[in-house]
Design a protein around this motif. Sequence first.
Motif, PDB file in Angstrom:
ATOM      1  N   GLU A 164       0.903  -1.094   0.059  1.00  0.00           N
ATOM      2  CA  GLU A 164      -0.091  -0.207   0.623  1.00  0.00           C
ATOM      3  C   GLU A 164       1.075   1.102   0.580  1.00  0.00           C
ATOM      4  N   ASP A 165       1.772   1.611   1.157  1.00  0.00           N
ATOM      5  CA  ASP A 165       2.320   2.429   1.222  1.00  0.00           C
ATOM      6  C   ASP A 165       4.164   2.054   0.861  1.00  0.00           C
ATOM      7  N   PRO A 166       4.940   2.233   0.573  1.00  0.00           N
ATOM      8  CA  PRO A 166       6.468   1.233   0.844  1.00  0.00           C
ATOM      9  C   PRO A 166       7.266   2.757   1.716  1.00  0.00           C
ATOM     10  N   GLU A 167       6.937   3.823   1.451  1.00  0.00           N
ATOM     11  CA  GLU A 167       7.539   4.907   2.785  1.00  0.00           C
ATOM     12  C   GLU A 167       7.128   4.550   3.934  1.00  0.00           C
ATOM     13  N   PHE A 168       5.885   4.676   3.742  1.00  0.00           N
ATOM     14  CA  PHE A 168       5.322   4.110   5.431  1.00  0.00           C
ATOM     15  C   PHE A 168       5.487   3.329   5.883  1.00  0.00           C
ATOM     16  N   PHE A 169       5.722   2.137   5.117  1.00  0.00           N
ATOM     17  CA  PHE A 169       6.024   1.027   5.888  1.00  0.00           C
ATOM     18  C   PHE A 169       8.005   1.006   6.399  1.00  0.00           C
ATOM     19  N   GLU A 170       8.573   1.212   5.268  1.00  0.00           N
ATOM     20  CA  GLU A 170       9.817   1.854   6.112  1.00  0.00           C
ATOM     21  C   GLU A 170       9.775   3.021   7.076  1.00  0.00           C
ATOM     22  N   PHE A 171       9.046   3.924   7.616  1.00  0.00           N
ATOM     23  CA  PHE A 171       9.242   4.725   8.435  1.00  0.00           C
ATOM     24  C   PHE A 171       8.311   3.910   9.788  1.00  0.00           C
ATOM     25  N   TYR A 172       7.721   3.239   9.477  1.00  0.00           N
ATOM     26  CA  TYR A 172       7.114   2.231  10.636  1.00  0.00           C
ATOM     27  C   TYR A 172       8.308   1.219  11.255  1.00  0.00           C
ATOM     28  N   ARG A 173       8.680   0.549  10.242  1.00  0.00           N
ATOM     29  CA  ARG A 173      10.141   0.131  10.787  1.00  0.00           C
ATOM     30  C   ARG A 173      10.905   0.328  11.681  1.00  0.00           C
ATOM     31  N   SER A 174      11.205   1.412  11.099  1.00  0.00           N
ATOM     32  CA  SER A 174      12.333   2.433  11.943  1.00  0.00           C
ATOM     33  C   SER A 174      11.861   2.430  12.995  1.00  0.00           C
ATOM     34  N   LEU A 175      10.579   3.494  13.258  1.00  0.00           N
ATOM     35  CA  LEU A 175       9.894   3.275  14.534  1.00  0.00           C
ATOM     36  C   LEU A 175      10.490   2.058  15.441  1.00  0.00           C
ATOM     37  N   ASP A 176      10.173   1.168  14.781  1.00  0.00           N
ATOM     38  CA  ASP A 176       9.686   0.333  15.695  1.00  0.00           C
ATOM     39  C   ASP A 176      11.798  -0.500  15.991  1.00  0.00           C
ATOM     40  N   ALA A 177      12.395  -0.358  15.313  1.00  0.00           N
ATOM     41  CA  ALA A 177      13.465  -0.462  15.424  1.00  0.00           C
ATOM     42  C   ALA A 177      14.025   0.339  16.464  1.00  0.00           C
ATOM     43  N   TYR A 178      14.774   2.055  16.376  1.00  0.00           N
ATOM     44  CA  TYR A 178      14.313   2.868  17.898  1.00  0.00           C
ATOM     45  C   TYR A 178      14.071   2.222  19.083  1.00  0.00           C
ATOM     46  N   ARG A 179      13.016   1.777  18.413  1.00  0.00           N
ATOM     47  CA  ARG A 179      11.784   0.962  20.042  1.00  0.00           C
ATOM     48  C   ARG A 179      12.318   0.537  20.622  1.00  0.00           C
ATOM     49  N   ALA A 180      13.127  -0.628  19.636  1.00  0.00           N
ATOM     50  CA  ALA A 180      13.807  -1.635  19.774  1.00  0.00           C
ATOM     51  C   ALA A 180      15.444  -1.720  20.317  1.00  0.00           C
ATOM     52  N   GLY A 181      15.960  -0.284  20.118  1.00  0.00           N
ATOM     53  CA  GLY A 181      17.483  -0.530  20.014  1.00  0.00           C
ATOM     54  C   GLY A 181      17.686   0.864  20.911  1.00  0.00           C
ATOM     55  N   LEU A 182      16.654   1.730  21.655  1.00  0.00           N
ATOM     56  CA  LEU A 182      16.805   2.357  22.716  1.00  0.00           C
ATOM     57  C   LEU A 182      15.932   3.052  24.086  1.00  0.00           C
ATOM     58  N   LYS A 183      16.500   1.477  24.088  1.00  0.00           N
ATOM     59  CA  LYS A 183      15.276   1.493  25.400  1.00  0.00           C
ATOM     60  C   LYS A 183      16.556   1.719  26.123  1.00  0.00           C
ATOM     61  N   GLY A 184      16.018   2.287  27.738  1.00  0.00           N
ATOM     62  CA  GLY A 184      16.600   2.747  28.781  1.00  0.00           C
ATOM     63  C   GLY A 184      17.101   3.643  28.830  1.00  0.00           C
ATOM     64  N   GLU A 185      17.764   4.320  30.079  1.00  0.00           N
ATOM     65  CA  GLU A 185      17.913   5.341  30.192  1.00  0.00           C
ATOM     66  C   GLU A 185      20.369   5.661  29.555  1.00  0.00           C
ATOM     67  N   ASN A 186      20.682   4.325  29.825  1.00  0.00           N
ATOM     68  CA  ASN A 186      22.334   4.369  29.653  1.00  0.00           C
ATOM     69  C   ASN A 186      22.342   3.962  28.354  1.00  0.00           C
ATOM     70  N   THR A 187      21.351   3.762  27.145  1.00  0.00           N
ATOM     71  CA  THR A 187      22.019   2.939  26.311  1.00  0.00           C
ATOM     72  C   THR A 187      22.653   4.167  25.347  1.00  0.00           C
ATOM     73  N   THR A 188      23.938   3.034  24.546  1.00  0.00           N
ATOM     74  CA  THR A 188      25.343   3.598  24.244  1.00  0.00           C
ATOM     75  C   THR A 188      24.898   2.673  23.000  1.00  0.00           C
ATOM     76  N   MET A 189      24.814   3.166  21.988  1.00  0.00           N
ATOM     77  CA  MET A 189      24.882   3.219  20.139  1.00  0.00           C
ATOM     78  C   MET A 189      26.267   3.398  19.426  1.00  0.00           C
ATOM     79  N   VAL A 190      27.503   2.549  19.446  1.00  0.00           N
ATOM     80  CA  VAL A 190      28.294   3.556  18.317  1.00  0.00           C
ATOM     81  C   VAL A 190      28.110   3.102  16.814  1.00  0.00           C
ATOM     82  N   LEU A 191      28.016   4.171  15.514  1.00  0.00           N
ATOM     83  CA  LEU A 191      27.423   4.530  14.554  1.00  0.00           C
ATOM     84  C   LEU A 191      27.937   5.561  13.493  1.00  0.00           C
ATOM     85  N   SER A 192      28.490   5.393  12.446  1.00  0.00           N
ATOM     86  CA  SER A 192      29.102   6.084  11.659  1.00  0.00           C
ATOM     87  C   SER A 192      27.841   7.622  11.802  1.00  0.00           C
ATOM     88  N   PRO A 193      28.053   8.565  11.008  1.00  0.00           N
ATOM     89  CA  PRO A 193      26.710   9.543  11.071  1.00  0.00           C
ATOM     90  C   PRO A 193      26.418   9.616  10.235  1.00  0.00           C
TER      91      PRO A 193
END
Length: 291
Positions: A248-277
């Motif tokens: 139906e909407d590939p762009e919205f689907f990618e946006f929704y999946r990104s939100l799920d990834a943010y929700r799963a990866g950025l949990k808690g107060e001391n989350t540290t991620m090392v990624l390139s800019p």
Amino acid sequence: MKKLPILFGVLFVALVLVMSSLFIVDERQKALVLQFGQIKSVKEDPGLAFKLPFIQDVVFYDDRILSLETPEIEVTPSDDRRLLVDAFARYRISDVVRFRQAVSTGGIALAEDRLQGILNAQVREVLGSDSVTSSTILSDDRSELMERIRDSARARALSLGVEVVDVRLKQTFLPDQNLDATFARMSAERAREAADERARGQEAAQRVRAQADRTVVELESDARRQAEITRGEADAEKNRIYAEAYGEDPEFFEFYRSLDAYRAGLKGENTTMVLSPDSEFFDYLKSDTGR
């Protein structure tokens, strides 16, 4: 006047003769008229009776039912458990002629001595027979055993001119020297029965536990199977929904999946991620324009 003393003498002698020839038979008695030890007549009806004076004698016998108690005797039933038994009998003199011939001048004492021997022999014979055990003697079958003893004793007592009316066993108990052994055997039997009951109980408990364990395993296996089926169906439904959303909407689907990834990866107060800019992970966080 001289004839008067002679008359009194004759009357006196006549009175003595008459008194010597008369006797009374009580209703509770039977009488034998004896002449020189020989039986001449039997008087069984109560009332006045006659005999020859000085030549004949009268012997009276009790016509009532009499009692005889026997001393304790030891019997051994078929189960080899020795018992002490004492009995008593009720009897009556049924034939005074035969009674006199059997006991002569011994009378009741000699007759009871012989009758006691008959009773003891029949008690031993009946209670010691193959079909009789100590349990039988102490059970309700006791009355039948007493009847057998009575019938056997009655047949043998006829030779004495005596009728055995009834025989009863008063007491039946173990000799003192056998009590300890009997109690020990009873205790061992009860212990064996208790052990058998415990063994049967443990066996039943083991069966119940095994059945319960089997039921638990079956229930857990079935629950896991149902859970796997449900989980698979849910995943299939999820993938279907994702596929429909992407179509139906590939762009919205990618946006929704990104939100799920943010929700799963950025949990808690001391989350540290090392990624390139320039990582694609933060594409939707960099600017309002997206990538």
